[in-house]
Motif scaffolding. Structure first.
Motif, mmCIF file in Angstrom:
data_model
loop_
_atom_site.group_PDB
_atom_site.id
_atom_site.type_symbol
_atom_site.label_atom_id
_atom_site.label_comp_id
_atom_site.label_asym_id
_atom_site.label_seq_id
_atom_site.Cartn_x
_atom_site.Cartn_y
_atom_site.Cartn_z
ATOM 1 N N GLN A 187 49.102 51.130 44.798
ATOM 2 C CA GLN A 187 49.985 51.275 43.647
ATOM 3 C C GLN A 187 51.445 51.208 44.092
ATOM 4 O O GLN A 187 51.812 51.746 45.140
ATOM 5 C CB GLN A 187 49.707 52.593 42.926
ATOM 6 N N LYS A 206 54.013 42.843 36.749
ATOM 7 C CA LYS A 206 53.292 43.858 35.987
ATOM 8 C C LYS A 206 51.947 44.105 36.659
ATOM 9 O O LYS A 206 51.283 43.161 37.098
ATOM 10 C CB LYS A 206 53.083 43.398 34.536
ATOM 11 N N ILE A 207 51.562 45.373 36.739
ATOM 12 C CA ILE A 207 50.288 45.754 37.340
ATOM 13 C C ILE A 207 49.360 46.243 36.236
ATOM 14 O O ILE A 207 49.723 47.126 35.457
ATOM 15 C CB ILE A 207 50.478 46.846 38.410
ATOM 16 N N ASN A 208 48.192 45.645 36.173
ATOM 17 C CA ASN A 208 47.186 46.029 35.185
ATOM 18 C C ASN A 208 45.885 46.319 35.926
ATOM 19 O O ASN A 208 45.140 45.401 36.289
ATOM 20 C CB ASN A 208 46.998 44.922 34.151
ATOM 21 N N GLY A 209 45.637 47.604 36.189
ATOM 22 C CA GLY A 209 44.464 47.959 36.979
ATOM 23 C C GLY A 209 44.633 47.485 38.409
ATOM 24 O O GLY A 209 45.558 47.884 39.110
ATOM 25 N N LYS A 210 43.739 46.604 38.859
ATOM 26 C CA LYS A 210 43.801 46.069 40.209
ATOM 27 C C LYS A 210 44.514 44.718 40.280
ATOM 28 O O LYS A 210 44.665 44.153 41.358
ATOM 29 C CB LYS A 210 42.378 45.918 40.773
ATOM 30 N N SER A 246 49.093 35.471 39.921
ATOM 31 C CA SER A 246 48.338 36.726 39.848
ATOM 32 C C SER A 246 47.488 36.893 41.103
ATOM 33 O O SER A 246 46.925 35.930 41.634
ATOM 34 C CB SER A 246 47.431 36.748 38.611
ATOM 35 N N ILE A 292 47.777 42.286 39.849
ATOM 36 C CA ILE A 292 49.231 42.242 39.804
ATOM 37 C C ILE A 292 49.644 40.821 39.463
ATOM 38 O O ILE A 292 49.143 39.856 40.047
ATOM 39 C CB ILE A 292 49.868 42.708 41.132
ATOM 40 N N SER A 293 50.544 40.679 38.496
ATOM 41 C CA SER A 293 51.033 39.367 38.068
ATOM 42 C C SER A 293 52.542 39.329 38.241
ATOM 43 O O SER A 293 53.251 40.249 37.820
ATOM 44 C CB SER A 293 50.665 39.098 36.609
ATOM 45 N N GLN A 345 52.235 35.881 28.464
ATOM 46 C CA GLN A 345 50.797 35.644 28.375
ATOM 47 C C GLN A 345 50.528 34.142 28.206
ATOM 48 O O GLN A 345 51.403 33.360 27.831
ATOM 49 C CB GLN A 345 50.217 36.401 27.177
#
Length: 684
Positions: free
Chosen positions: A243, A188-192, A237, A194-195, A271
């Motif tokens: 992108q 999953k990418i959240n802003g900058k 992470s 990546i996890s 999480q």
């Protein structure tokens, strides 16, 4: 006219092919061998081949995705009809950070495995050969050297039996490979950020985590990674580079170089969880330089360029700039435009030369700094250019005057300063001054963009004195004012230019033999006569350019028809000197004989000054003879990959380089400016 001549020369400089091929190389820094698990496979078998890489201490090669720098192993197979080769299977890599850039490397002996599929219709006892050309990068923490080899594996179709020792050996190589994960990972990418969530049993031990992405341009390799465990998931992470929405392939490293082959698609990432250690927190493997070291290297490059102004090879160009500065008088705007144009010319030339060197090295050429001066075509064009400048300064022909009261248009002044900067950079390349050597060596390891920054820093340092004079009024106030003295000064500046042209003529003869004297001498005479006659008759500049171009093309055609001489400079054959050889050096070291080894070239002015002032003096020779010191000389006048590699191993990309090997103990690198006292001290 001079501007057009220089334009022609610059175009030819970068477009002309090298005159001669490569010479035999030295032993490799990452030694490669090849083995087959069996030499008597059965028809239809799959044969595993190992390309075994053995880096020397302090050297490494690269994983399939090398990271920010370096190149991976490349294989080009030549196989019999019906035989096919699978992809390269690589062991789990480790990390190395240099100048703030992440590299995925191997420091220890390892093997890349490739499966070769044989067709089922092969006849028993048939002999087939598996041929492969391999290329890879061998790097230390300071320099990189392109290496390669050609290998042949003879196979005889038989019963497919594998010797027990050989099976055990290949099982060891297979054990170093990452294991395919039987379940798909999710990211999953959240802003900058990546996890990547990787299925991993909750009760399995996991420390020293690092995710090596094989899919390029997704992760920012040098960014810090973090890891945590959330139930039966291990989440790594990092920072995203670009992108991305497709599948990500990579290797999860954990524990003692264990690895899992991971394929991740977009999905949910759990999480929370407990933090895990990442690679380098305990093992220290993520060593090397920090981002600040890049600025340190850049500083060395600027300082090295600044000190180039003190080198003999740059003196003639400084005279041209002295005229330009005096010509600007007290006009602050003109002085600053002149300095900026001069600086731009130098920096662009350094970028072009550095970029050409990096491109050729990436293509497998063993070349170093000032490589263009190993090509007789370039030397010939430089000879014509210096001859034209000498004739102009001496007043044999004139395109406008620079006498007192003369005022060139802004366009011409800026253009002239720009091309003077180009000329200064090219003439300065034979020199490798203090501080510059380490910076140029480090540039060969950095990614292309950062390496070019180092070359630009060199040009900025070379131009720095004139920038300071232009932008600091108190300095400019101490410069001489324009006046009648400038015309006399211009005439005197023809002398060092003429000496430079004479040195180029001599160098041309060293590169191509005695015919170089004839071709160069006749071309110089014809050029001077053509310039004198055409300018006196007030011919159009295009006519003058056409005549000069015809002379240049004719000379180059004649040079390319010549066979290179079997021996180059006499430097290495002087009485008592031993030509450079890695094997001879090793033999002297084994016999505990002290060795003074230096690398020189006929186009290196600094080298020749050191030889005249310190190395070739009778006092030095007598002292060395008394102390039984062997003098070994590496002549870099013409391209020599063995010398290029040896220079790279010592953090150099060009000459001069001076080394002293005592009878016992480690070698020492001597300063690049030698004195007779230094030489005599070695013999004590």
């Amino acid at each position: 006219m001079m501007l057009r001549l220089l334009t022609l020369w610059v175009i030819a400089l970068f477009l002309l092919p090298p005159a001669y091929g490569q010479l035999p190389g030295a032993p490799q820094n990452v030694q490669a061998t090849i083995e087959s698990e069996t030499t008597s496979p059965a028809p239809g078998d799959t044969v595993t081949v190992a390309i075994i890489m053995d880096p020397k201490p302090g050297w490494h090669d690269y994983w399939l995705n090398p990271g920010d720098a370096g190149t991976p192993l490349e294989l080009e197979w030549t196989l019999p009809e019906g035989v096919s080769a699978g992809p390269i299977r690589a062991p789990v890599p480790e990390t190395l950070v240099v100048g703030g850039f992440m590299n995925h490397i191997y420091r220890q002996k390892h093997a890349f495995l490739v499966d070769i599929k044989l067709p089922p219709k092969l006849q028993p006892s048939k002999q087939i050969d598996l041929k492969v050309d391999a290329r890879w990068s061998a790097c230390s923490d300071l320099v990189c050297v392109p290496e390669g080899g050609s290998f042949v594996i003879p196979l005889k179709i038989g019963d497919g039996r594998i010797d027990a020792d050989q099976r055990s050996r290949f099982d060891m190589w297979r054990a170093a490979l990452p294991v395919p994960l039987d379940r798909q990972a999710q990211y999953k990418i959240n802003g900058k950020v990546i996890s990547v969530a990787i299925p991993f049993p909750e009760n399995a031990d996991a420390q020293s985590i690092w995710f090596f992405p094989q899919t390029e341009n997704v992760f920012r390799y040098a960014a810090k990674q973090s890891a945590r465990r959330s139930g039966d998931w291990l989440v790594v992470s990092g920072e995203i580079d670009t992108q991305f929405t497709g599948r990500i392939d990579g290797v999860l490293r954990f524990g003692d170089a264990q690895g899992l082959i991971v394929r991740a698609t977009p999905g949910m990432v759990p999480q929370g969880g407990n933090a895990l250690s990442v690679l380098g927190e305990k093992t220290g493997e993520t060593g090397g330089s920090t981002p600040g070291n890049l600025f340190w290297i850049l500083g060395l490059s600027i300082l090295g360029g600044l000190l180039l102004n003190l080198m003999p090879c740059v003196f003639p160009i400084l005279g041209l700039k002295a005229i330009a500065i005096a010509k600007s008088g007290g006009n602050e705007r003109e002085a600053r435009l002149d300095a900026v144009a001069y600086t731009t010319g130098i920096i662009l030339s350094c970028l072009a030369l550095g970029g050409a060197m990096l491109t050729l090295r990436a293509a497998g050429e063993e070349i170093g700094w000032a490589f263009q001066l190993q090509d007789p075509n370039v030397i010939f064009l430089l000879l014509l250019l210096m001859t034209a400048i000498t004739a102009n300064l001496a007043g044999l022909f004139d395109i406008g005057t620079i006498g007192a009261g003369d005022s060139l248009t802004r366009k011409k002044g800026v253009a002239g300063s720009f091309w003077t900067g180009v000329l200064a950079a090219v003439v300065a390349t034979p020199c490798t001054g203090p501080f510059m050597a380490a910076a140029m060596g480090a540039a060969l390891l950095l990614p292309v963009g950062q390496a070019l920054l180092i070359f630009a820093g060199l040009g900025f340092g070379l131009a720095l004195p004139f920038l300071a004079i232009a932008f600091i009024p108190p300095l400019r106030a101490h410069m001489p004012k324009a006046g009648p003295w400038m015309e006399n000064f211009r005439r005197w500046m023809a002398v060092p230019m003429a000496l430079t042209a004479a040195a180029l003529l001599w160098l041309l003869a060293q590169l191509v033999g005695g015919a170089g004297w004839v071709i160069g001498g006749v071309s110089v005479a014809v050029l001077i006569a053509a310039l004198f006659i055409t300018t006196r008759k007030k011919a159009h500049n295009f006519a003058i350019l056409g005549l000069a171009s015809l002379i240049a093309i004719t000379g180059i055609f004649a040079i390319t028809r010549l066979e290179p001489p079997k021996t180059g400079s006499l430097t290495a054959s002087k009485s008592g000197n031993v030509p450079f050889s890695v094997e001879k050096l090793a033999a002297f070291r084994a016999d505990h004989r002290p060795v003074f080894l230096y690398f020189t070239a006929d186009w290196c002015v600094t080298c020749k000054v050191n030889e005249a002032a310190a190395i070739d003096r009778e006092e030095t020779k007598a002292a060395f003879k008394k102390a039984a010191i062997v003098t070994m000389v590496g002549d870099y006048t013409r391209r020599d990959p063995a010398i290029t590699r040896f220079l790279a191993q010592n953090g150099r990309s060009g000459v001069p380089l001076y080394l002293y090997y005592p009878a016992k103990g480690e070698p020492q690198i001597l300063p690049q400016i030698l004195t007779e006292d230094m030489m005599l001290e070695l013999a004590k």
